[in-house]
Design a protein around this motif. Structure first.
Motif, PDB file in Angstrom:
ATOM      1  N   UNK A   1     -33.088  23.514 -39.607  1.00 51.51           N
ATOM      2  CA  UNK A   1     -32.682  24.217 -38.383  1.00 51.51           C
ATOM      3  C   UNK A   1     -31.581  23.500 -37.639  1.00 51.51           C
ATOM      4  N   UNK A   2     -31.766  23.307 -36.355  1.00 50.73           N
ATOM      5  CA  UNK A   2     -30.731  22.728 -35.495  1.00 50.73           C
ATOM      6  C   UNK A   2     -30.505  21.248 -35.742  1.00 50.73           C
ATOM      7  N   UNK A   3     -31.362  20.644 -36.552  1.00 52.96           N
ATOM      8  CA  UNK A   3     -31.162  19.233 -36.875  1.00 52.96           C
ATOM      9  C   UNK A   3     -30.175  19.043 -38.026  1.00 52.96           C
ATOM     10  N   UNK A   4     -29.593  20.119 -38.477  1.00 59.64           N
ATOM     11  CA  UNK A   4     -28.603  20.049 -39.553  1.00 59.64           C
ATOM     12  C   UNK A   4     -27.275  20.606 -39.070  1.00 59.64           C
ATOM     13  N   UNK A   5     -26.194  19.859 -39.291  1.00 57.17           N
ATOM     14  CA  UNK A   5     -24.857  20.269 -38.881  1.00 57.17           C
ATOM     15  C   UNK A   5     -23.893  20.059 -40.048  1.00 57.17           C
ATOM     16  N   UNK A   6     -22.732  20.721 -39.968  1.00 55.00           N
ATOM     17  CA  UNK A   6     -21.744  20.564 -41.036  1.00 55.00           C
ATOM     18  C   UNK A   6     -20.343  20.443 -40.460  1.00 55.00           C
ATOM     19  N   UNK A   7     -19.595  19.461 -40.964  1.00 54.36           N
ATOM     20  CA  UNK A   7     -18.185  19.292 -40.614  1.00 54.36           C
ATOM     21  C   UNK A   7     -17.357  20.062 -41.646  1.00 54.36           C
ATOM     22  N   UNK A   8     -16.351  20.797 -41.184  1.00 58.44           N
ATOM     23  CA  UNK A   8     -15.656  21.722 -42.077  1.00 58.44           C
ATOM     24  C   UNK A   8     -14.156  21.487 -42.196  1.00 58.44           C
ATOM     25  N   UNK A   9     -13.598  20.570 -41.402  1.00 56.17           N
ATOM     26  CA  UNK A   9     -12.152  20.358 -41.423  1.00 56.17           C
ATOM     27  C   UNK A   9     -11.820  19.050 -42.130  1.00 56.17           C
ATOM     28  N   UNK A  10     -11.018  19.150 -43.181  1.00 54.56           N
ATOM     29  CA  UNK A  10     -10.600  17.985 -43.960  1.00 54.56           C
ATOM     30  C   UNK A  10      -9.352  17.376 -43.324  1.00 54.56           C
ATOM     31  N   UNK A  11      -9.430  16.094 -42.979  1.00 53.65           N
ATOM     32  CA  UNK A  11      -8.311  15.406 -42.323  1.00 53.65           C
ATOM     33  C   UNK A  11      -7.517  14.533 -43.289  1.00 53.65           C
ATOM     34  N   UNK A  12      -7.996  14.379 -44.526  1.00 52.91           N
ATOM     35  CA  UNK A  12      -7.363  13.415 -45.427  1.00 52.91           C
ATOM     36  C   UNK A  12      -6.399  14.073 -46.399  1.00 52.91           C
ATOM     37  N   UNK A  13      -6.887  15.020 -47.184  1.00 57.62           N
ATOM     38  CA  UNK A  13      -6.095  15.541 -48.294  1.00 57.62           C
ATOM     39  C   UNK A  13      -5.423  16.858 -47.933  1.00 57.62           C
TER      40      UNK A  13
END
Length: 705
Positions: free
Chosen positions: A509-521
């Protein structure tokens, strides 16, 4: 001037980028100017010049020297100066004429926006029918609500495809472009609006002091509060991760949680950055309370060293004293040593462990027709993982995920071999790391061990074993902000697949998050890396599937150069020629890395390149990288967690990728081996920032076809 009335000095991310691009002599002058300006921006020595044709009436120019100017914003109201750009006199004035700096009326964020469309040729002006538009279901007011400037709403509405959207990238504030790109990738408007609409409430488009305090603004602008923070930023302007965080990252860093949190994200999305800032945030609280520590752990020794060095750049000495950074294996060894543990902890490849297996496998009579590798796999995946200790338990245990079906009679023949292996280890007083972790967990339970750790931060979570997570769960019982776990199943290069909920760690549930923007490649390199895992199921560290379609790079570059040669010498000539070309164009050798699947291939290139009188630097478990000159050489396992401007993956041949070392007929083992090999190539490819080269000779790897 009293301290309480001292104006605030803010820096835009674009200013930091412009500072990096001017000559070093001028950089030093800018740094000296800013230090003096920070102490008193109203000093008579600061000469503010109005810019007649500036895109914004609040912009001013200040003199750095005879040739260079700094462009800053001094709003009519408030007590904040904002550094926007620094450049040669004429270029600085042209930048000021082409840009405006405003507060967005819906999100409240400060945005730098071009005053006109720069590339009219690439942006169609003829209004398209609604059915031909990329965002046909979204209205102007909805575009405004996610940060699109009013001046750009019509252009955005008229976009027909992703290519036309990419042509608008330079015209849009970064947060608006991100939001639109996610929409184009299939994210729902509701999810994007939740992420990019700002904090809500009334927005005063003249109040820059209030705007700078909003999370959505702090992605691109930061207030410098003290001289030490200012000097740290000016001394290492390329390390912008220390100052500027994406709103999604900042929320994760500062949020108070009732229990453990899992953060997913593809390569280059800033997971380690978030983990480090989270550790610092928690350390500040511990410094105030005067008690407790944080364990920051990861899988490899190299990465632990790198994290420790990076933490020094964003913490005070007092905060750093509250954070112990150690790889998980090292932590277990230290703990058991302090408990007078009566076993030697060995690795799977150690000869002592192999001798135990040789003695145990001597009990097989060959009637089952199972290879020796089967017994090792049965030990790893069933006996050790599920803590099976008796024949009766082995008869009853479910062997889910194993490719060979065993009835009771077959189990009766297999168990003596597994039992003998355990007996051999006991007699030789050795334990492998997973058993040692289980023993450490049991010692904590039996002794009701009390730890000073209040919080644990885990990086590269996908490589940790089930035994490691049970240990960490025992080390810090569940309470607010106990475990902060970051990882990516796409990067699992070891056979340590876990389900966190089975280890007593609830992240649903709310204890799971996801980062979606790649800053490296670049997006081109990211697409190549992701394609290696096409049609392969990837888990989310908790038994469900993860996807890569919502993982985006927002900048573009050259496509990866993939070359195949008839022989090794031709490949070597290609690599050397490319390195020499890069060097002649001003690229430092230390920004170039050659990556090989095996140590033998790496050593061959090390010898060959050294003969060309090119400086080389080998990355090993104990090497100290720093700024030593030389082309980097490393195995694929060793570059995990690192990044380089130019990266060469060499000898990507059949039999090398995937490496032909699996001695098993088990279809599950074959599938897992294939995944780990694909993930290894995926990880290596995502280490490239500017350009990726992939070369092979003889027969090309099936992963590249």
């Amino acid at each position: 001037m009293t301290a309480q009335h001292k104006p605030d000095i803010a820096f835009g991310q674009e200013f930091v980028k412009s500072l990096v691009n001017i000559p070093p002599r001028q950089q030093k002058k800018v740094n000296d100017f800013i230090s003096k300006f920070h102490k008193n921006p109203t000093s008579s020595g600061v000469n503010y010049e109005k810019i007649n044709n500036a895109g914004d009436s609040n912009m001013r120019s200040v003199r750095i020297d005879q040739a260079y100017r700094c462009i800053l914003l001094k709003p009519e109201t408030g007590n904040t100066y904002v550094m926007l750009w620094v450049d040669h006199h004429d270029d600085a004035y042209q930048w000021a004429a082409r840009h405006t700096c405003k507060i967005h009326p819906s999100t409240g964020s400060i945005q730098i926006v071009p005053t006109s469309i720069v590339s009219e040729v690439e942006v169609p002006s003829v209004e398209k029918p609604i059915e031909e538009r990329l965002f046909k279901d979204i209205r102007d007011r909805q575009f405004l609500a996610i940060g699109v400037p009013e001046s750009m709403a019509n252009h955005v509405a008229n976009v027909a495809n992703e290519k036309e959207l990419e042509n608008l990238e330079q015209q849009l504030p970064v947060e608006a472009y991100e939001a639109l790109y996610l929409l184009a990738a299939g994210e729902s408007y509701e999810a994007v609006h939740l992420e990019y609409s700002g904090e809500g409430g009334d927005v005063d488009t003249n109040d820059f002091d209030a705007a700078l305090k909003r999370t959505v603004t702090q992605r691109s602008f930061a207030i410098i509060t003290d001289d030490l923070e200012l000097q740290n930023m000016l001394n290492a302007p390329l390390e912008m991760w220390r100052v500027f965080l994406h709103p999604s990252q900042r929320k994760l860093v500062a949020k108070q949680n009732n229990g453990p949190v899992r953060v997913l994200g593809g390569a280059g999305t800033g997971k380690t950055v978030v983990a480090m800032h989270r550790a610092v945030h928690l350390a500040k609280g511990l410094v105030k309370s005067g008690k407790g520590k944080i364990l920051f752990t990861t899988y490899t020794k190299n990465l632990a060293k790198d994290i420790e060095q990076s933490l020094k750049k964003i913490t005070t000495t007092e905060e750093l004293e509250r954070i112990d950074v150690v790889n998980i294996d090292g932590f277990v060894r230290q703990f058991l040593q302090h408990q007078n543990y009566d076993f030697k902890v060995v690795f799977d490849t150690d000869t002592e462990l192999q001798a135990c297996w040789d003695n145990a496998l001597a009990l097989t009579d060959g009637t089952l027709g199972l290879p020796d590798s089967f017994y090792r796999e049965e030990w790893l995946h069933i006996v050790q993982k599920l803590n099976v200790t008796t024949k009766a338990e082995y008869f009853k245990v479910k062997r889910t995920g194993r490719g060979v079906i065993l009835n009771r009679a077959k189990r009766a023949k297999i168990w003596p071999v597994l039992e003998e292996f355990r007996l051999q280890m006991m007699q030789n007083r050795i334990k492998d790391l997973k058993d040692a972790m289980s023993d450490a967990t049991q010692i904590m339970k039996d002794n009701q061990f009390k730890t000073s750790y209040q919080h644990i931060v885990v990086d590269e979570a996908q490589d940790m074993s089930q035994q490691a997570y049970k240990l960490l769960r025992q080390l810090v019982p569940e309470h607010a902000d106990d475990l902060f776990i970051v990882g990516d199943g796409h990067q699992r290069i070891y056979k340590n697949k876990v389900v966190l909920s089975q280890c007593g760690i609830n992240v649903r549930g709310r204890r799971s998050q996801k980062l979606k923007i790649n800053y490296r490649t670049t997006e081109e390199t990211k697409r190549f890396a992701v394609s290696i895992l096409n049609n392969v199921d990837v888990d989310d560290l908790d038994g469900e599937l993860d996807k890569s379609s919502d993982y985006l790079s927002l900048f573009h570059g050259e496509k990866p150069i993939v070359e195949h040669f008839d022989n090794r010498q031709a490949e070597l000539d290609f690599v050397i020629a490319q390195i020499k070309s890069l060097s002649s164009n001003g690229v430092d050798y230390k920004d170039i890395c050659i990556v090989a699947r095996t140590n033998n291939i790496k050593n061959d290139f090390l010898t060959s390149i050294s003969k060309q009188e090119l400086p080389v630097f080998e990355i090993t478990p104990n090497s100290v990288d720093a700024n030593q000159e030389g082309v980097r050489l490393a195995t694929m396992h060793r570059v995990k967690g690192l990044e380089f401007r130019y990266l060469f993956i060499v000898s990507a041949n059949s039999g090398v990728l995937p490496l032909n070392v699996l001695d098993s007929d088990d279809p599950i083992e074959k599938k897992d081996h294939d995944f780990n090999e694909r993930a290894l190539l995926h990880v290596a490819a995502t280490r490239a920032i500017t350009q990726l080269f992939v070369s092979s000779y003889g027969v090309q790897s099936e992963y590249l076809k």
